[in-house]
Design a protein around this motif. Structure first.
Motif, PDB file in Angstrom:
ATOM      1  N   HIS A 185     -24.014 -10.097 -44.027  1.00  0.00           N
ATOM      2  CA  HIS A 185     -24.018  -9.943 -42.566  1.00  0.00           C
ATOM      3  C   HIS A 185     -23.074 -10.951 -41.908  1.00  0.00           C
ATOM      4  CE1 HIS A 185     -27.983  -8.546 -44.018  1.00  0.00           C
ATOM      5  NE2 HIS A 185     -27.814  -7.597 -43.122  1.00  0.00           N
TER       6      HIS A 185
ATOM      7  N   SER B 224     -22.686 -12.107 -37.800  1.00  0.00           N
ATOM      8  CA  SER B 224     -23.707 -11.392 -37.029  1.00  0.00           C
ATOM      9  C   SER B 224     -24.891 -12.264 -36.640  1.00  0.00           C
ATOM     10  CB  SER B 224     -24.213 -10.181 -37.833  1.00  0.00           C
ATOM     11  OG  SER B 224     -24.931 -10.608 -38.972  1.00  0.00           O
ATOM     12  N   SER B 225     -24.812 -13.571 -36.860  1.00  0.00           N
ATOM     13  CA  SER B 225     -25.931 -14.454 -36.520  1.00  0.00           C
ATOM     14  C   SER B 225     -26.033 -14.651 -35.018  1.00  0.00           C
ATOM     15  CB  SER B 225     -25.759 -15.828 -37.175  1.00  0.00           C
ATOM     16  OG  SER B 225     -25.964 -15.742 -38.551  1.00  0.00           O
ATOM     17  N   THR B 226     -27.233 -14.553 -34.515  1.00  0.00           N
ATOM     18  CA  THR B 226     -27.486 -14.855 -33.117  1.00  0.00           C
ATOM     19  C   THR B 226     -27.446 -16.367 -32.940  1.00  0.00           C
ATOM     20  OG1 THR B 226     -28.878 -12.907 -32.886  1.00  0.00           O
ATOM     21  CG2 THR B 226     -29.173 -14.647 -31.249  1.00  0.00           C
TER      22      THR B 226
ATOM     23  N   GLU C 128     -35.050 -10.531 -36.193  1.00  0.00           N
ATOM     24  CA  GLU C 128     -33.685 -10.482 -36.747  1.00  0.00           C
ATOM     25  C   GLU C 128     -33.682 -10.830 -38.231  1.00  0.00           C
ATOM     26  OE1 GLU C 128     -29.449 -12.827 -36.457  1.00  0.00           O
ATOM     27  OE2 GLU C 128     -30.517 -12.487 -34.577  1.00  0.00           O
TER      28      GLU C 128
ATOM     29  N   LYS D  89     -32.718  -8.296 -41.453  1.00  0.00           N
ATOM     30  CA  LYS D  89     -31.599  -8.624 -42.332  1.00  0.00           C
ATOM     31  C   LYS D  89     -32.055  -8.903 -43.763  1.00  0.00           C
ATOM     32  CE  LYS D  89     -28.437 -10.233 -38.792  1.00  0.00           C
ATOM     33  NZ  LYS D  89     -27.708 -11.393 -38.249  1.00  0.00           N
TER      34      LYS D  89
END
Length: 162
Positions: free
Chosen positions: A86, A89-91, A118, A122
């Motif tokens: 991912h 794509s980290s918040t 989240e 993932k």
């Protein structure tokens, strides 16, 4: 097709009911279940669980399919979910101390729920944080990760249910 689905559900239900896996019996205490499971493990399986890595991240430990032991898929907490599957794509979550400083339980709960969602989506089944410093050790090198830093009153206020 429906018959096949029912057979699959019945097989899964048997497997998780403890049928041929006595360590799955909810009639036993967790300690008894763990001891029974360990008795059925090979030496290689025990070693794998204590220091094996299942690729991608050091916190991933392979499961043991024949015993029904799921993989452990850990990932770090408030600094965001990170892995090779991912990228980017980290918040960017607010830091724990910022959430704690609000003294707002509902904001902290929403923050934790969104982060947990989240991480789960993932593939993580263990999230390493956020945390609360229960020992109240001001010299602890990880206080920056705790929702209350080293302040016991803030930890109580933000984490307790009133």
């Amino acid at each position: 097709r429906t018959e096949l689905t029912h057979k699959m559900i019945a097989s899964a239900a048997f497997a998780f009911s403890g049928g041929d896996r006595p360590w799955m019996s909810t009639a036993d205490t967790p300690a008894q279940r763990a001891a029974t499971l360990v008795q059925h493990m090979t030496l290689a399986e025990k070693i794998q669980l204590t220091h094996g890595s299942c690729g991608g991240y050091v916190g991933n430990v392979c499961g043991i399919g024949r015993l029904g032991v799921p993989a452990i898929k850990m990932n770090d907490g408030p600094q965001g979910f990170r892995d090779n599957a991912h990228p980017g794509s980290s918040t960017a979550w607010p830091c724990s101390l910022a959430i704690g400083a609000t003294f707002d339980r509902s904001a902290a709960e929403a923050w934790g729920a969104a982060m947990g969602d989240e991480f789960f989506r993932k593939g993580a089944n263990v999230q390493l944080g956020p945390g609360v410093c229960l020992a109240r050790v001001p010299r602890n090198g990880r206080n920056f990760e705790y929702i209350s830093g080293e302040d016991p009153h803030l930890g109580y206020e933000i984490m307790s249910k009133k």
